[in-house]
Design an enzyme around this catalytic site. Structure first.
Site, PDB file in Angstrom:
ATOM      1  N   TYR A 114      -6.071  25.040  53.925  1.00 27.43           N
ATOM      2  CA  TYR A 114      -5.237  25.440  55.069  1.00 27.43           C
ATOM      3  C   TYR A 114      -3.921  24.676  55.107  1.00 27.43           C
ATOM      4  CZ  TYR A 114      -3.614  25.814  59.890  1.00 27.43           C
ATOM      5  OH  TYR A 114      -2.839  25.986  61.011  1.00 27.43           O
ATOM      6  N   LYS A 154       0.012  26.057  54.297  1.00 20.88           N
ATOM      7  CA  LYS A 154       1.083  25.926  55.270  1.00 20.88           C
ATOM      8  C   LYS A 154       2.268  25.138  54.700  1.00 20.88           C
ATOM      9  CE  LYS A 154      -0.039  28.071  59.072  1.00 20.88           C
ATOM     10  NZ  LYS A 154       0.858  29.103  59.644  1.00 20.88           N
ATOM     11  N   GLY A 203      -3.366  36.398  69.400  1.00 24.26           N
ATOM     12  CA  GLY A 203      -4.150  35.182  69.323  1.00 24.26           C
ATOM     13  C   GLY A 203      -3.816  34.213  70.448  1.00 24.26           C
ATOM     14  N   PHE A 204      -4.351  33.017  70.348  1.00 28.90           N
ATOM     15  CA  PHE A 204      -4.198  32.034  71.418  1.00 28.90           C
ATOM     16  C   PHE A 204      -2.728  31.673  71.656  1.00 28.90           C
ATOM     17  CE2 PHE A 204      -4.547  27.226  72.288  1.00 28.90           C
ATOM     18  CZ  PHE A 204      -4.401  27.413  73.660  1.00 28.90           C
ATOM     19  N   ILE A 205      -2.099  31.024  70.680  1.00 25.20           N
ATOM     20  CA  ILE A 205      -0.710  30.622  70.866  1.00 25.20           C
ATOM     21  C   ILE A 205       0.195  31.844  70.915  1.00 25.20           C
ATOM     22  CG2 ILE A 205       1.206  29.283  69.913  1.00 25.20           C
ATOM     23  CD1 ILE A 205      -0.846  27.447  68.591  1.00 25.20           C
TER      24      ILE A 205
END
Length: 317
Positions: A152, A156, A10-12
């Site tokens: 979400y 978390k 993914g991005f990160i």
């Protein structure tokens, strides 16, 4: 020693994995290549990473406990960067079961396997969204963060608490990093920077919450990666640490910067801010500076210029 990077395509995750690989570490990338956004982007990231001889890519889901246990048994995993998640505040509305299953049950599978393997350091990616509509500004880690606005951030925050259980009972070194609006080259296409840049080319009308009068603490990917690597390098017992720039900007001003770089107009329309979204994210990063030596160095103006330069090259503009 091998570093496990979940969500590593993914991005990160791909940026973190590449930084590890460039400094000579062995990295095992785990990603399920789901269709939250175009899987081809993540597969492209995985292809790039797999060119490193010290990298291995595994396609699989963190909800698959048997797979997780096998990976820990077959590889000398000693440090974990757990970045895999179902992301997106608004996207989580109405999908509570899915978000809790991936973000909490998946984290449980990793913590169980990490405990059995006696790993050295577990870094858990969390989010500034856990602060909700707090009146404590800037956001500070001592805030209870017990009023999430959507599934979400709730998932978390629950994962943060679960991780403390493993620190308390198994002595695991856990560092929770609360990310703040990460952006940069090769970013997620569902996020505002990419969408605004696309709108300069397509003419699409972009919805701005409250006419753009909401503020976000955008943090450049390079700064975020340096923070993650610092956390992977330093056992801190159990800590929750904000990882953000500390300089909120209004969405209206954010749009203007991209308009200036692109030389194009962006069509916008004001819409009410949904109940899932806070009016501001604002990072107090003093703890990250103290414990991780975190010094964000890329301003929003410079970061968006770098992102626009990448976007132009990516699309051949």
């Amino acid at each position: 020693m091998t570093y496990l990077v979940t969500g590593g395509a993914g991005f990160i995750g791909s940026h973190v994995a590449e930084a590890l690989l460039k400094r000579g570490e062995r990295a095992l990338i785990l990603d399920n290549f789901n269709d939250f956004y175009d899987p081809a982007i993540k597969r492209g990231n995985a292809t790039r990473l797999s060119k490193y001889s010290n990298c291995r890519v595994c396609e699989g889901d963190i909800r698959d406990a048997a797979l997780i246990n096998r990976l820990f048994a077959e590889h000398e995993i000693k440090r974990v960067a757990h970045l895999a998640a179902m992301a997106g505040v608004r996207e989580s509305v109405g999908q509570t079961r899915l978000y809790m299953d991936v973000n909490l049950t998946g984290t449980l599978n990793l913590l169980e396997a990490a405990k059995a393997a006696s790993i050295e350091i577990f870094v858990l990616a969390s989010t500034s969204s856990v602060y909700g509509r707090t009146e404590v500004l800037p956001f500070v880690e001592s805030d209870n963060a017990d009023r999430p606005l959507a599934a979400y951030p709730a998932s978390k925050r629950a994962a943060e608490l679960l991780a403390h259980t493993y620190h308390n009972l198994a002595g695991m070194n856990v560092t929770v990093l609360r990310f703040f609006n990460v952006y940069g080259p090769a970013g997620r296409p569902d996020m505002m920077p990419w969408r605004l840049m696309e709108a300069t080319q397509t003419g699409e009308t972009i919805k701005l919450f409250n006419g753009g009068d909401i503020h976000r603490d955008w943090t450049y990917i390079g700064d975020t990666v340096r923070g993650v690597l610092a956390a992977l390098d330093k056992g801190l017992s159990y800590e929750i640490i904000n990882l953000g720039c500390g300089a909120p900007i209004s969405l209206a001003d954010f749009v203007e910067i991209i308009k200036d770089y692109s030389g194009k107009n962006i069509n916008t329309v004001s819409v009410p801010t949904p109940p899932s979204d806070p009016p501001i994210t604002y990072c107090d990063n003093s703890k990250a500076r103290e414990l991780l030596g975190f010094t964000p160095s890329v301003s929003i103006q410079e970061g968006l210029r770098l992102t626009w330069d990448w976007y132009r090259k990516f699309h051949g503009l």
